[in-house]
Design a protein around this motif. Structure first.
Motif, PDB file in Angstrom:
ATOM      1  N   ASP A  35       0.644  -0.875   0.057  1.00 60.46           N
ATOM      2  CA  ASP A  35       0.053  -0.290  -0.148  1.00 60.46           C
ATOM      3  C   ASP A  35       1.061   1.093   0.282  1.00 60.46           C
ATOM      4  O   ASP A  35       1.957   0.920   0.719  1.00 60.46           O
ATOM      5  N   ASP A  86      -0.425   5.198   1.471  1.00 65.25           N
ATOM      6  CA  ASP A  86      -0.062   6.358   2.099  1.00 65.25           C
ATOM      7  C   ASP A  86       0.088   5.716   3.496  1.00 65.25           C
ATOM      8  O   ASP A  86      -0.948   5.060   3.931  1.00 65.25           O
ATOM      9  N   ASN A  87       0.370   6.109   4.053  1.00 63.33           N
ATOM     10  CA  ASN A  87       0.341   5.883   5.517  1.00 63.33           C
ATOM     11  C   ASN A  87       1.573   4.319   5.701  1.00 63.33           C
ATOM     12  O   ASN A  87       1.412   3.719   6.835  1.00 63.33           O
ATOM     13  N   THR A  88       1.502   3.997   4.753  1.00 67.36           N
ATOM     14  CA  THR A  88       2.350   2.577   4.420  1.00 67.36           C
ATOM     15  C   THR A  88       3.933   3.131   4.554  1.00 67.36           C
ATOM     16  O   THR A  88       4.621   2.266   5.443  1.00 67.36           O
ATOM     17  N   GLU A 129      -0.022  -3.148   4.603  1.00 68.34           N
ATOM     18  CA  GLU A 129      -1.205  -2.415   5.208  1.00 68.34           C
ATOM     19  C   GLU A 129      -1.238  -1.746   5.747  1.00 68.34           C
ATOM     20  O   GLU A 129      -0.646  -2.444   6.642  1.00 68.34           O
ATOM     21  N   ASP A 130      -1.445  -0.286   6.174  1.00 77.42           N
ATOM     22  CA  ASP A 130      -1.910   0.133   7.565  1.00 77.42           C
ATOM     23  C   ASP A 130      -3.243  -0.104   7.741  1.00 77.42           C
ATOM     24  O   ASP A 130      -4.189   0.254   9.248  1.00 77.42           O
TER      25      ASP A 130
END
Ligand SMILES: [Mg+2]
Length: 230
Positions: free
Chosen positions: A12, A14-16, A169-170
């Motif tokens: 993933d 974003d934020n990962t 993933e987040d």
């Protein structure tokens, strides 16, 4: 558990690949609210509630509008607007670059954002020329994770065998279809940034840290990969 059989590494974005503290996704989040408020001519608060309900029910905010046939939200205009953000807080991540280059096999980005946004972020992180391909929301025919159909399309597009793949993933719910298809799953436990935490964001924060029983639950992607490969 050894990862020696892994041939495909799926990330993933974003934020990962960068943490929420960078305040990148929070900018996207705020732009979604203002786009909805402007186009539906409603208050920011009403817009935020619709935004989050769509996210819960449909995987992404945009998918909720598309599924309900709302023609006041133009998908391409929405995507362009919400991804037009300031990426200056992102720094080159050369430790991540180094370990990603050491991983045997192919690496992919699988994101609910646009390919263009992913390219911009990867450039800032100095993670260009590592990934085989970027599978974004348009490549997914606007059907976001966690729809199983999109995972199947992703796998088919690049002829990937899920049994020798691992996905990072987040968001726990996005790993559920991955697991069903036979992938290994890694959940990045991310803390929400404290700043900009309105009451509303507080109300919805559980969405981001949803409990999912991943094969691995980690808080540092570089440390995790370094332990496996160096
Ligand atoms: Mg994410």
């Amino acid at each position: 558990m050894s990862l020696s059989l892994i041939k495909t590494w799926i990330f993933d974005l974003d934020n990962t690949l960068y943490p929420p503290e960078e305040n990148i996704f929070s900018q996207i989040d705020q732009k979604m609210t203002s786009f909805i408020a402007d186009n539906l001519e409603i208050s920011n608060e009403e817009a935020f509630n619709i935004q989050k309900q769509n996210f819960i029910d449909h995987g992404t905010t945009l998918a909720g509008f598309m599924n309900s046939g709302n023609d006041k939200i133009d998908p391409d205009k929405f995507l362009e607007y919400v991804h037009d953000i300031n990426l200056n807080s992102l720094q080159e991540d050369n430790d991540l670059r180094k370990i990603l280059l050491l991983l045997p096999g192919k690496k992919y980005i699988f994101t609910n954002g646009t390919k263009k946004h992913a390219e911009n972020v990867l450039k800032k992180l100095n993670l260009e020329n590592i990934f085989q391909s970027i599978f974004g929301i348009k490549e997914a025919n606007y059907l976001p994770k966690p729809n199983l159909e999109t995972y199947n399309l992703f796998l088919k597009t690049y002829k990937i065998d899920p049994k020798t793949s691992i996905m990072f993933e987040d968001m726990g719910r996005n790993l559920i279809p991955a697991k069903e298809l036979g992938m290994k799953t890694v959940l990045l436990e991310r803390k929400l940034p404290n700043k900009n935490n309105s009451d509303q964001e507080e109300k919805y924060k559980d969405l981001w840290n949803d409990n999912y029983d991943a094969d691995y639950i980690i808080d540092d992607i570089v440390k995790f990969l370094n332990n496996q490969y160096s």
